[in-house]
Design a protein around this motif. Structure first.
Motif, PDB file in Angstrom:
ATOM      1  N   THR A 289       0.742  -1.118   0.043  1.00 41.93           N
ATOM      2  CA  THR A 289      -0.073   0.178   0.097  1.00 41.93           C
ATOM      3  C   THR A 289       1.071   1.352  -0.037  1.00 41.93           C
ATOM      4  OG1 THR A 289      -1.550   1.004   1.224  1.00 41.93           O
ATOM      5  CG2 THR A 289      -0.198  -0.100   2.598  1.00 41.93           C
TER       6      THR A 289
ATOM      7  N   MET B 106      -4.529   0.778  -2.646  1.00 36.00           N
ATOM      8  CA  MET B 106      -5.239  -0.545  -2.499  1.00 36.00           C
ATOM      9  C   MET B 106      -6.880  -0.376  -2.253  1.00 36.00           C
ATOM     10  SD  MET B 106      -2.479  -3.055  -0.831  1.00 36.00           S
ATOM     11  CE  MET B 106      -0.919  -3.554  -1.620  1.00 36.00           C
TER      12      MET B 106
ATOM     13  N   ALA C  86      -9.123  -3.249  -4.506  1.00 39.49           N
ATOM     14  CA  ALA C  86      -8.115  -4.216  -4.444  1.00 39.49           C
ATOM     15  C   ALA C  86      -7.795  -4.590  -5.926  1.00 39.49           C
ATOM     16  CB  ALA C  86      -8.510  -5.401  -3.807  1.00 39.49           C
TER      17      ALA C  86
ATOM     18  N   LEU D 258       0.635 -13.387   0.867  1.00 41.04           N
ATOM     19  CA  LEU D 258       0.147 -12.133   1.208  1.00 41.04           C
ATOM     20  C   LEU D 258       0.288 -12.042   2.969  1.00 41.04           C
ATOM     21  CD1 LEU D 258      -1.958  -9.665   1.570  1.00 41.04           C
ATOM     22  CD2 LEU D 258      -3.767 -11.509   1.648  1.00 41.04           C
TER      23      LEU D 258
ATOM     24  N   VAL E  87      -7.830  -9.151  -1.945  1.00 42.30           N
ATOM     25  CA  VAL E  87      -6.296  -9.178  -2.017  1.00 42.30           C
ATOM     26  C   VAL E  87      -5.810 -10.604  -2.024  1.00 42.30           C
ATOM     27  CG1 VAL E  87      -4.169  -8.493  -1.376  1.00 42.30           C
ATOM     28  CG2 VAL E  87      -6.078  -6.889  -1.122  1.00 42.30           C
ATOM     29  N   SER E  88      -6.407 -11.274  -1.229  1.00 37.72           N
ATOM     30  CA  SER E  88      -6.108 -13.024  -1.191  1.00 37.72           C
ATOM     31  C   SER E  88      -6.387 -13.602  -2.118  1.00 37.72           C
ATOM     32  CB  SER E  88      -6.702 -13.458   0.240  1.00 37.72           C
ATOM     33  OG  SER E  88      -6.622 -14.796   0.166  1.00 37.72           O
TER      34      SER E  88
ATOM     35  N   ILE F 225       2.683  -9.712  -1.231  1.00 42.06           N
ATOM     36  CA  ILE F 225       2.087  -8.449  -1.250  1.00 42.06           C
ATOM     37  C   ILE F 225       1.747  -8.058   0.182  1.00 42.06           C
ATOM     38  CG2 ILE F 225      -0.203  -7.471  -1.794  1.00 42.06           C
ATOM     39  CD1 ILE F 225      -0.944  -9.484  -3.739  1.00 42.06           C
TER      40      ILE F 225
ATOM     41  N   VAL G 187      -0.042  -5.743   3.262  1.00 43.09           N
ATOM     42  CA  VAL G 187      -1.082  -5.037   3.392  1.00 43.09           C
ATOM     43  C   VAL G 187      -1.040  -4.406   4.840  1.00 43.09           C
ATOM     44  CG1 VAL G 187      -3.448  -4.988   3.590  1.00 43.09           C
ATOM     45  CG2 VAL G 187      -2.547  -5.832   1.615  1.00 43.09           C
TER      46      VAL G 187
ATOM     47  N   ILE H 197      -4.442  -3.802  -7.768  1.00 46.34           N
ATOM     48  CA  ILE H 197      -3.275  -4.503  -7.610  1.00 46.34           C
ATOM     49  C   ILE H 197      -2.589  -5.241  -8.653  1.00 46.34           C
ATOM     50  CG2 ILE H 197      -2.099  -6.252  -5.840  1.00 46.34           C
ATOM     51  CD1 ILE H 197      -4.233  -5.192  -3.604  1.00 46.34           C
ATOM     52  N   GLU H 198      -3.730  -6.293  -9.163  1.00 47.92           N
ATOM     53  CA  GLU H 198      -3.466  -7.125 -10.373  1.00 47.92           C
ATOM     54  C   GLU H 198      -2.285  -6.575 -11.438  1.00 47.92           C
ATOM     55  OE1 GLU H 198      -5.360 -11.270 -11.436  1.00 47.92           O
ATOM     56  OE2 GLU H 198      -6.717  -9.557 -11.039  1.00 47.92           O
TER      57      GLU H 198
ATOM     58  N   ILE I 290      -8.660  -1.818   3.389  1.00 48.25           N
ATOM     59  CA  ILE I 290      -8.150  -2.597   2.325  1.00 48.25           C
ATOM     60  C   ILE I 290      -9.017  -4.026   2.493  1.00 48.25           C
ATOM     61  CG2 ILE I 290      -6.303  -3.994   1.088  1.00 48.25           C
ATOM     62  CD1 ILE I 290      -4.435  -1.508   2.214  1.00 48.25           C
TER      63      ILE I 290
END
Length: 380
Positions: free
Chosen positions: A95, A122, A125, A168, A157-158, A139, A141, A128-129, A152
């Motif tokens: 982030t 973020m 989410a 993560l 994100v997971s 990643i 966070v 992020i990709e 976030i």
């Protein structure tokens, strides 16, 4: 076992086997007698393991619903251990409104070792990709973020991390497992500055990691032992004692935090209040889903948005103490631009909202009337 019970009994033996002590003793020793080379009772040297630290590490794993806990000499030492999972050429996505100490470790130390960091917003989410490639390995966070209180979506994100076979890690310092449990939401690693809410009394510096994967735990235990950034038995005892009251302290932190946020947002001299419990807070609905309450951390900006007013307010506070850190029973106030986030260049800070006029509060467990009266006299 329910969370409140876990804080007291999770991962613990009912009594110490030596003399039946209810609390784990402080094993203030560096080494342990062996009956024959390699013949010992589970401990040989306290960098590798100590019974008091082991009791704490079991407790950490229990309250975060993990299987392995690791305690370190500071939160930064815990983050450092995670980064040592990487090698030159690896990339990390984090982030962009990051704690200043994490930013400094990422950009001033590990970038020099050939690890590339992408600091990105973020709040959505899916963005992020765009930064994931075959060199991405981690990643990182924070949620809520420090000090902007951005939320976030850990589950989202997971899903991205798992799709791309990336670890993560979630800094859960602000929320604590009382409010959110990242492993249950898909995180591989949970990190804490245990100096803060887990210790809870501003009398110890410590970091912690919790994982659920045996392979990852083995790698981190090796790093912990080989690098040696461990905490001592006295500090382990203090944080273990702090965890036993985490649930009742966090309940009051949340109650007081909500009352102060609602007071500040109505104050005629306050321009903006950052607290995830407000319905108009960005990603409030995600906070409502992944957190059980909204915590005791609040940031705000006074009208006029100037540095001098912010400094005047924090200098006038009497019940709130102007100091670094957070998460203790006492209320603290800080000026992120010159304190916790001073290592971040101004132009980078201000992109994320960390302006010179921002004030961050760590709301303690004092009587709410005294806290509001203190803010009233300081704001004027």
């Amino acid at each position: 076992m329910k969370f409140n019970t876990k804080t007291i009994h999770g991962g613990q033996h009912n009594t110490d086997p030596a003399y039946g002590s209810v609390m784990p003793p402080i094993y203030q020793t560096s080494t342990y007698a062996q009956s024959t080379p390699g013949g010992h009772k589970g401990f040989e040297y306290s960098r590798s393991g100590n019974p008091t630290r082991a009791a704490l590490e079991r407790s950490l794993a229990s309250i975060e619903n993990g299987t392995h806990g690791l305690a370190f000499g500071s939160g930064m030492a815990a983050i450092d251990a995670v980064l040592k999972l990487l090698k030159p050429g690896d990339e990390v996505i984090s982030t962009n409104d990051l704690y200043g100490g994490s930013y400094r470790l990422f950009t001033k130390i590990y970038e020099d070792f050939g690890i590339q960091f992408h600091l990105v917003g973020m709040e959505n989410a899916s963005t992020i990709e765009n930064f994931v490639n075959d060199r991405t390995k981690l990643i990182w966070v924070e949620t809520p973020t420090n000090p902007m209180m951005n939320i976030i979506d850990i589950k989202a994100v997971s899903a991205i991390a798992k799709k791309h076979h990336v670890w993560l890690a979630v800094d859960n310092t602000f929320a604590t497992p009382y409010l959110q449990r990242p492993i249950d939401l898909g995180a591989d690693i949970v990190m804490h500055s245990a100096t803060k809410y887990l210790g809870g009394h501003s009398d110890v510096v410590m970091g912690a990691l919790v994982v659920k994967d045996d392979f990852l735990a083995k790698k981190l235990y090796f790093i912990q032992n080989a690098s040696g950034a461990v905490c001592g038995p006295q500090d382990s005892f203090l944080v273990l004692r702090g965890i036993k009251t985490l649930h009742i302290r966090m309940q009051r932190h949340c109650e007081n935090g909500a009352a102060i946020a609602k007071y500040l947002v109505k104050h005629p001299k306050i321009e903006k209040v950052y607290w995830p419990g407000f319905e108009n807070h960005p990603n409030h609905l995600i906070a409502k889903e992944q957190m059980d309450n909204y915590g005791g951390m609040i940031s705000f900006v006074a009208k006029g948005n100037n540095y001098e007013d912010a400094v005047s307010i924090v200098e006038k506070l009497k019940v709130f103490t102007l100091a670094e850190s957070l998460g203790g029973v006492e209320s603290l106030a800080g000026h992120p631009a010159s304190m916790t986030h001073a290592s971040i260049p101004k132009v980078e800070r201000e992109k994320t909202g960390v302006v010179d006029s921002l004030i961050r509060l760590s709301v303690g467990i004092e009587h709410i009337d005294d806290l509001i009266e203190d803010l009233e006299q300081a704001i004027g």
